[in-house]
Scaffold this motif. Structure first.
Motif, PDB file in Angstrom:
ATOM      1  N   ILE A 197     -93.341 -16.426 -20.976  1.00 16.57           N
ATOM      2  CA  ILE A 197     -92.477 -16.706 -19.820  1.00 16.57           C
ATOM      3  C   ILE A 197     -93.305 -16.769 -18.544  1.00 16.57           C
ATOM      4  CG2 ILE A 197     -90.620 -15.760 -18.387  1.00 16.57           C
ATOM      5  CD1 ILE A 197     -89.449 -14.564 -20.982  1.00 16.57           C
ATOM      6  N   ALA A 198     -94.239 -15.829 -18.386  1.00 14.94           N
ATOM      7  CA  ALA A 198     -95.036 -15.779 -17.158  1.00 14.94           C
ATOM      8  C   ALA A 198     -95.959 -16.987 -17.031  1.00 14.94           C
ATOM      9  CB  ALA A 198     -95.856 -14.491 -17.128  1.00 14.94           C
ATOM     10  N   PHE A 199     -96.501 -17.458 -18.143  1.00 12.83           N
ATOM     11  CA  PHE A 199     -97.400 -18.616 -18.048  1.00 12.83           C
ATOM     12  C   PHE A 199     -96.609 -19.870 -17.698  1.00 12.83           C
ATOM     13  CE2 PHE A 199    -100.098 -22.061 -19.668  1.00 12.83           C
ATOM     14  CZ  PHE A 199    -101.273 -21.754 -18.997  1.00 12.83           C
ATOM     15  N   ILE A 200     -95.406 -20.007 -18.248  1.00 10.72           N
ATOM     16  CA  ILE A 200     -94.545 -21.125 -17.847  1.00 10.72           C
ATOM     17  C   ILE A 200     -94.224 -21.013 -16.354  1.00 10.72           C
ATOM     18  CG2 ILE A 200     -92.283 -22.196 -18.155  1.00 10.72           C
ATOM     19  CD1 ILE A 200     -94.221 -22.662 -20.463  1.00 10.72           C
ATOM     20  N   GLY A 201     -93.954 -19.777 -15.907  1.00  8.63           N
ATOM     21  CA  GLY A 201     -93.713 -19.565 -14.486  1.00  8.63           C
ATOM     22  C   GLY A 201     -94.922 -19.903 -13.636  1.00  8.63           C
ATOM     23  N   ALA A 202     -96.111 -19.583 -14.131  1.00  6.07           N
ATOM     24  CA  ALA A 202     -97.337 -19.907 -13.398  1.00  6.07           C
ATOM     25  C   ALA A 202     -97.483 -21.414 -13.228  1.00  6.07           C
ATOM     26  CB  ALA A 202     -98.542 -19.332 -14.130  1.00  6.07           C
ATOM     27  N   THR A 207     -98.476 -24.932  -7.622  1.00 13.35           N
ATOM     28  CA  THR A 207     -98.685 -25.677  -6.370  1.00 13.35           C
ATOM     29  C   THR A 207     -98.299 -24.834  -5.161  1.00 13.35           C
ATOM     30  OG1 THR A 207     -98.232 -27.756  -7.514  1.00 13.35           O
ATOM     31  CG2 THR A 207     -98.123 -27.776  -5.108  1.00 13.35           C
ATOM     32  N   SER A 208     -97.181 -24.131  -5.237  1.00  9.45           N
ATOM     33  CA  SER A 208     -96.741 -23.293  -4.118  1.00  9.45           C
ATOM     34  C   SER A 208     -97.692 -22.125  -3.889  1.00  9.45           C
ATOM     35  CB  SER A 208     -95.329 -22.766  -4.391  1.00  9.45           C
ATOM     36  OG  SER A 208     -94.395 -23.814  -4.486  1.00  9.45           O
ATOM     37  N   ILE A 209     -98.181 -21.510  -4.968  1.00  5.23           N
ATOM     38  CA  ILE A 209     -99.114 -20.383  -4.815  1.00  5.23           C
ATOM     39  C   ILE A 209    -100.433 -20.856  -4.216  1.00  5.23           C
ATOM     40  CG2 ILE A 209    -100.465 -18.677  -6.080  1.00  5.23           C
ATOM     41  CD1 ILE A 209     -98.117 -18.312  -7.957  1.00  5.23           C
ATOM     42  N   ASP A 210    -100.885 -22.044  -4.616  1.00  7.05           N
ATOM     43  CA  ASP A 210    -102.099 -22.604  -4.010  1.00  7.05           C
ATOM     44  C   ASP A 210    -101.915 -22.779  -2.507  1.00  7.05           C
ATOM     45  OD1 ASP A 210    -103.610 -22.712  -6.338  1.00  7.05           O
ATOM     46  OD2 ASP A 210    -102.898 -24.718  -6.867  1.00  7.05           O
ATOM     47  N   ALA A 211    -100.731 -23.224  -2.092  1.00  5.75           N
ATOM     48  CA  ALA A 211    -100.457 -23.401  -0.662  1.00  5.75           C
ATOM     49  C   ALA A 211    -100.430 -22.068   0.078  1.00  5.75           C
ATOM     50  CB  ALA A 211     -99.130 -24.136  -0.468  1.00  5.75           C
ATOM     51  N   SER A 232     -90.697 -14.650  -6.741  1.00  5.08           N
ATOM     52  CA  SER A 232     -90.783 -15.132  -8.126  1.00  5.08           C
ATOM     53  C   SER A 232     -92.082 -14.680  -8.771  1.00  5.08           C
ATOM     54  CB  SER A 232     -90.681 -16.656  -8.158  1.00  5.08           C
ATOM     55  OG  SER A 232     -89.443 -17.105  -7.652  1.00  5.08           O
ATOM     56  N   ALA A 233     -93.182 -14.803  -8.030  1.00  6.69           N
ATOM     57  CA  ALA A 233     -94.485 -14.422  -8.580  1.00  6.69           C
ATOM     58  C   ALA A 233     -94.559 -12.927  -8.841  1.00  6.69           C
ATOM     59  CB  ALA A 233     -95.597 -14.853  -7.625  1.00  6.69           C
TER      60      ALA A 233
END
Length: 331
Positions: A197-202, A207-211, A232-233
């Motif tokens: 589940i977490a890898f799908i979430g990643a 893109t948002s986390i990179d920003a 979410s993260a």
């Protein structure tokens, strides 16, 4: 990226092979092969198939889960010292297990694992709720401060329960020491599900986390919902930590050091999704190697996995603190 990925896969394969061969008794390749694929029932085959193989799988999943959990936390809080225990996950799990032992008489490893999951997620929800009440003014490190406070509170309550019923102390200490041996295989499915589940979430949040690596204002300016991405993260981070705690008990430092080692393996910083995949492999390798050392350094006994990881984690933490101080940056 591909070269590093292949190198990590090869290293993990070597570590897993060594884990099946090494221990109090060292077995040759022929014995290991016969134990895994020959269906024999000798003592060596039973040890390899029912003891070493399950603990190796446990180490792989726990290491991968904690590494990805730490990566989520460090990325969205922009704090290199963030790690899963700061969400109150370990303390919440310990408190729930102590309650189960004292009030409900739960002593089975499977029961303790389920209590750990419930306590870990409840503690993370408490941290999220309290940090949300502080509002955006608290900044990305506000949740870490709340997490430290909740951790201290739950640890104190756990000690209180143990004073009430000292007979629960031995069982709780076994679980609190952390480790990959003598854990039910059924709990591995919990960790595997959390990891999937977490890898799908990643992938969805990459893109948002990179920003977010710029700053909140810049990320908002390009259309990123900062609060939603961070929540979410951190929720995925808590889920991963809960799964790891259920499988192996509290395992310290893995979530801190594995993401940093992964970044140092890359000549150029990859995107978050690529970094997540590499961090999972790095965490799995560290966990398997630590488990091998735990068997060997005090043989025929076995050292706590937390103590083995502390030999690496504490100097690494001091290095990070010194590096931050020399750059004049607050943590």
């Amino acid at each position: 990226m591909i070269r590093t990925l292949l190198l990590l896969l090869l290293t993990l394969l070597i570590a897993v092979t060594a884990s099946l061969h090494l221990g109090v008794h060292i077995y040759g390749p022929a014995t290991v092969w016969q134990a895994l694929f020959g269906g024999a029932d000798g003592s060596s085959e039973i040890i390899i198939r029912t003891l070493r193989l399950p603990r190796t799988l446990n180490a792989i999943l726990t290491g991968a889960a904690l590494s990805l959990s730490g990566l989520f936390m460090q990325a969205v809080t922009r704090n290199p010292l963030a790690e899963p225990g700061l969400l109150g996950v370990n303390a919440g799990a310990a408190f729930a297990v102590a309650c189960g032992l004292v009030l409900l008489g739960v002593v089975s490893i499977a029961g303790i694992g389920l209590l750990a999951i419930a306590g870990a997620l409840a503690a993370a929800a408490l941290v999220f709720g309290l940090s949300g009440a502080l509002g955006p003014a608290a900044g990305p490190t506000g949740i870490l401060l709340v997490g430290v406070t909740v951790t201290a509170m739950l640890a104190s309550l756990t000690q209180l329960f143990l004073l009430i019923d000292e007979t629960a102390l031995e069982t709780l200490l076994f679980w609190l020491s952390g480790g990959f041996a003598d854990r039910p295989l059924a709990l591995l499915w919990i960790g595997l599900g959390a990891l999937f589940i977490a890898f799908i979430g990643a992938a969805a949040l990459a893109t948002s986390i990179d920003a977010l690596q710029l700053d909140d204002q810049s990320a908002s300016g390009i259309g990123v919902d900062v609060a939603r991405t961070r929540l979410s993260a951190l929720t995925l981070s808590a889920l991963l930590s809960a799964g790891a705690v259920a499988m192996s008990g509290p395992v310290a430092f893995l979530g801190l050091i594995a993401p940093h080692i992964t970044r140092r393996l890359m000549p150029m910083r990859p995107g978050f999704l690529a970094l997540a995949l590499l961090a999972m492999l790095t965490g799995a390798i560290i966990a398997v190697l630590a488990d091998i050392l735990a068997r060997l350094i005090v043989a025929p006994g076995e050292a706590p996995i937390g103590a083995v990881l502390a030999f690496v984690g504490v100097p690494f933490l001091i290095h990070l603190l010194r590096a931050k101080r020399m750059r004049g940056v607050n943590v």
